[in-house]
Design an enzyme around this catalytic site. Structure first.
Site, short mmCIF file in Angstrom:
data_model
loop_
_atom_site.label_atom_id
_atom_site.label_comp_id
_atom_site.label_asym_id
_atom_site.label_seq_id
_atom_site.Cartn_x
_atom_site.Cartn_y
_atom_site.Cartn_z
N GLY A 1 55.57 -11.80 25.96
CA GLY A 1 54.47 -11.48 25.05
C GLY A 1 53.33 -10.74 25.71
N PHE B 1 49.52 -11.37 12.43
CA PHE B 1 49.88 -12.71 12.91
C PHE B 1 51.04 -12.60 13.88
CE2 PHE B 1 51.27 -17.24 12.16
CZ PHE B 1 50.09 -17.83 12.59
N LYS C 1 42.12 -3.46 20.65
CA LYS C 1 41.33 -2.58 21.51
C LYS C 1 40.89 -1.29 20.82
CE LYS C 1 44.68 -4.11 23.75
NZ LYS C 1 45.85 -4.48 24.55
N THR D 1 45.81 -6.75 14.18
CA THR D 1 46.93 -5.86 13.93
C THR D 1 47.16 -5.05 15.21
OG1 THR D 1 45.48 -4.17 13.02
CG2 THR D 1 46.43 -5.73 11.45
N LYS E 1 40.99 -0.28 27.86
CA LYS E 1 40.16 -1.38 28.35
C LYS E 1 39.05 -0.85 29.26
CE LYS E 1 43.94 -4.73 28.09
NZ LYS E 1 45.16 -5.18 28.78
N1 HSE Z 1 49.66 -5.27 26.75
C1 HSE Z 1 48.49 -5.84 27.32
C2 HSE Z 1 48.74 -6.12 28.79
C3 HSE Z 1 48.14 -7.10 26.59
O1 HSE Z 1 49.89 -6.06 29.23
O2 HSE Z 1 47.78 -6.35 29.52
C4 HSE Z 1 46.74 -7.58 26.82
O3 HSE Z 1 45.80 -6.66 26.34
#
Ligand code: HSE
Length: 344
Positions: free
Chosen positions: A209, A9, A128, A99, A227
């Protein structure tokens, strides 16, 4: 009415909770969609379960204090279930696994995902690790147990990079893609162009964030690489592994390099790309590239991401949008929930 259990969370889970709180009536009126969060299990904040649903306002407020002690005790509230007990023993029918990402083992997320799917529970995630390391196994498990596995938030937050390719471009053959798929590094590079130092820019990306719990994964290119693997394997049907792909981060780009690029009407961007040639050869890399200002990717700044798919029937198709942050990634989970709602 869907009953959700959130495992983890942090930014993402709180982003989803906030959206469900703010948009409950719109979602019901416009999408016929209703969901409640019945459980939240975390390592640091504690855990809460109420079979009738938690109070989202109180839940978000308690999380912001750093633990759930501040969440009010009500009849039927259970505290202290660990993540696996939350998956196994609560009445949740959807598990949202968020998490931290681990690209070496994908744990503990992979165990959470496997456990939930095996119990016949739907899973949605922005984590991921499991998708980059074990997509085929997870897909097979979900299919076998006739449940939904949604992972839109793993790439470009809620900007529908995977859904575009999976649904909108279905029928096209995608021979490659190229994009900016890490928000943190793009934010840092953009800030450095305005004269800000690397450390300050990184601190701001963390504050917003965007960054991973350990931002090394962002700045060294591992996040973009994970990714890239997800897009390559889930959209292009490849079987790339993390160790097979060239990866260079942005840590060696200095303010001097940025100024030099500006003098040449260029920009440094961390570019992730995969190309499959007609003879089946695959080239893949994540590395900083000097992009001329006329290139569409050069204008993608801050935490924004972009991906260009190379297709046989449409040529190049580019999608640009928010790639990181609590709201953008919380929305990705909502978009999976809406797909699940329509399908099941
Ligand atoms: N840390 C990743 C970024 C968050 O900066 O793109 C999204 O996956």
């Amino acid at each position: 009415m869907h009953r959700l259990a959130l495992i983890g969370f942090g930014n993402v889970g709180q982003g989803l909770a906030q959206i469900l709180l703010d948009k409950a009536s719109v979602l019901k009126a416009e999408q016929g969609f209703e969901a409640k969060i019945v459980a939240v299990a975390t390592l640091r904040k504690g855990s809460l379960y109420h079979p009738d649903g938690l109070d989202l306002k109180a839940l978000i407020a308690a999380a912001q204090t750093g633990n759930f002690n501040a969440y009010p005790d009500t009849a039927g509230l259970v505290r202290g279930l660990d993540p696996l007990a939350t998956i196994r023993e609560t009445n949740a029918d959807v598990i949202a696994e968020n998490t931290y990402t681990d690209f070496n083992t994908a744990e503990p997320a992979l165990t959470h995902v496997r456990t939930a799917l095996t119990l016949g529970k739907h899973v949605i995630t922005a984590n991921k690790g499991p998708v980059a390391l074990a997509y085929r196994e997870i897909e097979a498990l979900a299919k076998h147990h006739n449940v939904y596995f949604g992972y839109e938030g793993t790439v470009m937050g809620g900007t529908p990079s995977l859904r575009l390719a999976r649904l909108g471009l279905a029928g096209c053959t995608i021979s490659g893609f190229r994009g900016i798929i890490n928000g943190t590094t793009n934010f840092i590079l953009t800030q450095m162009e305005t004269g800000k130092g690397y450390a300050d820019a990184l601190a701001e990306a963390q504050h917003l964030g965007y960054a991973e719990a350990d931002p090394t994964g962002d700045v060294e290119g591992y996040d973009a690489l994970g990714k890239l693997i997800i897009v390559a394997n889930t959209i292009m049907g490849l079987a790339l592994k993390i160790k097979e792909v060239e990866r260079v981060g942005i840590t060696k780009i200095s303010s001097g390099d940025i100024k030099q690029a500006q003098a040449e009407a260029k920009r440094w961007k961390l570019i992730a790309g995969v190309r499959k040639s007609a003879d089946g050869q695959v080239q893949a890399s994540v590395r900083p590239e000097l992009i001329p200002l006329g290139d569409p990717l050069a204008s993608v700044g801050g935490g924004i991401n972009a991906i260009t798919y190379d297709t046989d029937l449409l040529g190049s198709v580019t999608l640009i949008g928010a790639g990181a942050g609590p709201q953008a990634t919380g929305f990705a989970l909502l978009s999976d929930l809406l797909e699940l709602d329509r399908r099941c």
